[in-house]
Design a protein around this motif. Structure first.
Motif: not given
Length: 424
Positions: A386-404
């Motif tokens: 799971k580690l590569p996917l976790i790193k992907l999701m963690s990095n994505r979570d940090k850069r994603i903007v708030v969306r309605d």
């Protein structure tokens, strides 16, 4: 009752978690674990085990966690994973995880909170339990809240918003109070039966087998001693998805060659179930209150071909086990139609049954928790993947903007019960 730890991070090497009143106690020793970074062909990870919640109901604290014994009143996975991390490093050479004492070296953090045990120890209705005024009643919900309050203050939790933390919740109701606060983490679960699609996912989580309750079949493959066509023993009446059990009883209980019995857990029931599974060609696995149940794994170690009637079941270790080679899958509608199931099973040739048994014998090692090279090793391998996917999701979570959004954003998650699955 105040279980809230006073420690702040870092360092974690001296972390402690105060003991709750009897019947549970905690070990105050912090455990940190690490994995070596090896070839990309065999991904590995670091697991930091930083909260030792380690004694069973009525157990006593010990100075060395390695001296703790399996209490027998909790789900097997949470105990055996914890115990494995306490084994000497020289005994874990081929494991996908390696202990580290420095959290800065860790890729993932394993949180060894015994969530299933905490649930079992907790009284069903704490506010109505009659206890003496000088005795505090153990409160599972409060313990969950205190655990999360402690975790969420830690720098290692904040760093990746919990994506790199591993939680075990093998009981369907484990961590129910805080599940929305741990949903980013890697959840080690037996199925997705009571988890929402935005809480659990095949992308980030690991499906665990229940431990088998009956003795492993020691004989070889063959049909000479398997005179019964189909066997099942268990509670006839269940809630939710398990309602199909009563319908199956109705259509099967008068069929020739079928043994289907109502029975609760007891020593005698296990004896009868062992005898029945070891002398039957097929073993029925209907859904329980949730899609999975221990009888599937009882059947596997019995070399009794599982007949799975559970429309939403997820199965452990599917990247290494092709369940079509060891089990027969029947949808619920077909299974409860009178005559269908028995006709289907009678059409399976003896040669095909022997092929099933041969494959069952090959894979049953994956379902033996007591074997250091069995279930536990495979769980750690699954977590490591799971580690590569976790790193992907963690990095994505940090850069994603708030969306309605009108609908939940599940682009990082694979729905756990949807007909259409989104993959990365």
């Amino acid at each position: 009752m105040n279980l809230r730890p006073k420690l702040r991070s870092p360092p974690l090497s001296a972390a402690s978690f105060p003991s709750p009143p009897s019947p549970l106690s905690h070990s105050s020793k912090t455990i940190l674990s690490k994995m070596p970074r090896k070839s990309l062909l065999r991904p590995t990870l670091a697991v930091a085990c930083f909260l030792a919640y380690a004694a069973a109901r009525g157990g006593e604290s010990v100075e060395n966690d390695a001296l703790l014994k399996y209490p027998g009143n909790q789900h097997s996975a949470e105990w055996y994973l914890f115990s494995d991390l306490n084994r000497p490093s020289e005994e874990r050479v081929d494991s996908s995880v390696t202990r580290v004492m420095d959290p800065e070296e860790a890729d993932l953090f394993y949180v060894p909170f015994f969530s299933s045990l905490s649930l079992v120890v907790n009284p069903i209705r704490p506010t109505t339990v009659n206890v003496s005024h000088d005795r505090t009643v153990y409160n599972d919900e409060q313990t969950q809240e205190d655990l999360m309050e402690w975790l969420e203050e830690q720098v290692y939790w904040k760093r990746n918003n919990g994506w790199d933390h591993v939680f075990i919740c093998q009981d369907p109701n484990a961590l129910y109070k805080v599940i929305d606060r741990v949903k980013n983490g890697v959840l080690l679960v037996s199925d997705f039966g009571r988890l929402a699609h935005n809480q659990a996912s095949l992308v980030k989580d690991v499906i665990l087998p229940y431990s088998h309750r009956i003795n492993t079949y020691k004989g070889d493959i063959g049909l000479e001693n398997r005179k019964s066509l189909l066997f099942f023993m268990g509670n006839r009446y269940r809630k939710e998805g398990g309602k199909i059990r009563d319908l199956l009883f109705q259509v099967l209980e008068n069929e020739q060659g079928v043994i289907i019995k109502h029975g609760a857990q007891s020593r005698e029931s296990r004896r009868v179930a062992t005898q029945g599974m070891h002398t039957s060609r097929f073993c029925l696995h209907p859904a329980g209150d949730t899609p999975s149940a221990c009888r599937l794994f009882d059947a596997i170690v019995s070399l009794c071909v599982p007949v799975i009637v559970s429309d939403y079941i997820e199965l452990p270790f599917e990247d290494v086990i092709d369940y079509r080679k060891i089990a027969i899958f029947v949808d619920s509608t077909t299974a409860v139609t009178p005559g269908n199931l028995v006709k289907l099973l009678r059409r399976v040739s003896p040669e095909k049954i022997l092929e099933f048994q041969k494959e069952l014998k090959k894979v049953k090692k994956y379902f033996e928790y007591e074997d250091p090279n069995g279930t536990v090793r495979e769980i750690w391998r699954q977590v490591a993947l799971k580690l590569p996917l976790i790193k992907l999701m963690s990095n994505r979570d940090k850069r994603i903007v708030v969306r309605d959004l009108t609908e939940p954003d599940c682009s990082c998650l694979c729905s756990n019960q949807s007909g259409v699955r989104t993959t990365l």
